[in-house]
Design an enzyme around this catalytic site. Structure first.
Site, PDB file in Angstrom:
ATOM      1  N   HIS A 166      -7.899   9.318  -1.667  1.00 53.02           N
ATOM      2  CA  HIS A 166      -7.269   9.252  -0.345  1.00 53.02           C
ATOM      3  C   HIS A 166      -8.065   9.961   0.739  1.00 53.02           C
ATOM      4  O   HIS A 166      -8.067   9.534   1.900  1.00 53.02           O
ATOM      5  CB  HIS A 166      -5.870   9.864  -0.441  1.00 53.02           C
ATOM      6  CG  HIS A 166      -4.927   9.405   0.623  1.00 53.02           C
ATOM      7  ND1 HIS A 166      -3.559   9.503   0.498  1.00 53.02           N
ATOM      8  CD2 HIS A 166      -5.129   8.833   1.839  1.00 53.02           C
ATOM      9  CE1 HIS A 166      -2.969   9.018   1.583  1.00 53.02           C
ATOM     10  NE2 HIS A 166      -3.906   8.617   2.408  1.00 53.02           N
TER      11      HIS A 166
ATOM     12  N   ASP B  55       0.829  -1.201   0.000  1.00 50.79           N
ATOM     13  CA  ASP B  55       0.000   0.000   0.000  1.00 50.79           C
ATOM     14  C   ASP B  55       0.865   1.254   0.000  1.00 50.79           C
ATOM     15  O   ASP B  55       1.722   1.424   0.872  1.00 50.79           O
ATOM     16  CB  ASP B  55      -0.906  -0.013   1.241  1.00 50.79           C
ATOM     17  CG  ASP B  55      -1.747   1.241   1.356  1.00 50.79           C
ATOM     18  OD1 ASP B  55      -2.840   1.269   0.769  1.00 50.79           O
ATOM     19  OD2 ASP B  55      -1.318   2.209   2.034  1.00 50.79           O
TER      20      ASP B  55
END
Length: 289
Positions: A115, A49
């Protein structure tokens, strides 16, 4: 250990995503990223990630290109997640996603997330925030349709943001990545994700390090002869929630991978869940319009 033999969860795209991934936030030096990825691959991590905000996409991509052959793996054996920077929310989202694709240089991105629900430099209560979110999503849907982003999703959305999104999206998000640990059980968000068929993924599983010294966590760890970090990660994956512990320490990276060979009792799971008090260690998105 190939990707197919790694414990995984089925996304609504039909793809299998590993339950365990390596978080790379704060890993910026190329040699640090390379070392962490090398250790992670050797002990079974198959998901990684990152985010534009982390400023390490290029380093991660380079490390994987160099290290996958060493471990007898191919690009298809790993699952890569990255994220749209809040400064690129809106009209810039497509260009930003393509730049991430170029920086990683791995052919495609397995999962690309928005995000943050807000836009960098824009007040949280500004009405342009939902407009920008919707525009970002529409542009990501285009790239998803072209196969450049195998799956798309969101991160740090509140239940209100998620409900708003589901009224207009053409492609349902594959995943929602959010802060999740015993002190923040996110019951409403988990219920919504289940209702919408969206995978719920955890970050900050050990509460930025604070939870490893929690008395209850320490007692449970002692009783099952595991580390507090392993207990916290196991608490999540035992509920089917994927985790992304971040570390540059080889011993911790290896230790964090040892969460699939033991089970917490129902009583211990309940004790940990009873710590829920809505506490957030990370930025709170609830004020973003």
């Amino acid at each position: 250990m190939s990707a197919s033999s790694t414990p995984s969860v089925l996304l609504n795209t039909g793809a299998q995503m590993p339950l365990l991934g390596l978080g790379t936030y704060t890993l910026q030096k190329p040699e640090e990223v390379h070392r962490a990825v090398d250790v992670a691959l050797s002990v079974g991590y198959r998901a990684f990630d990152t985010a534009t905000y982390y400023e390490n996409e290029a380093a991660l991509g380079r490390a994987l290109r160099e290290l996958l052959p060493k471990h007898g793996l191919t690009r298809e054996d790993v699952f890569i997640i990255t994220k749209l920077h809040p400064k690129d929310q809106g009209e810039k989202a497509k260009e930003a996603a393509l730049l991430s694709l170029s920086q990683l240089d791995l052919g495609y991105i397995d999962l690309y997330l928005i995000h943050w629900p807000g836009t960098h430099g824009v007040p949280e209560t500004d009405p342009s925030n939902p407009v920008n979110r919707a525009k970002s999503w529409a542009l990501l849907e285009e790239l998803h349709g072209q196969g450049k982003l195998k799956a798309i999703g969101v991160s740090n959305y509140t239940p209100a943001h998620m409900k708003e999104m589901m009224q207009s999206c053409k492609v349902r998000p594959a995943l929602h990545q959010v802060e999740f640990h015993p002190r923040l059980c996110q019951a409403e968000m988990r219920r919504l994700c289940k209702e919408y068929g969206v995978c719920f993924q955890a970050y900050s599983s050990i509460g930025q390090g604070d939870l490893v010294t929690n008395p209850v966590v320490m007692e449970v760890a002692k009783s099952c002869q595991r580390t507090p970090a392993q207990v916290l990660l196991r608490w999540a994956v035992q509920q089917g929630v994927p985790v992304l512990p971040k570390s540059s320490n080889p011993e911790r990276i290896e230790g964090n991978a040892k969460i699939f060979d033991f089970t917490l009792s129902d009583a211990d799971m309940d004790r940990l869940s009873a710590l829920d008090c809505g506490h957030k260690y990370c930025p709170d998105p609830s004020k973003v319009l």
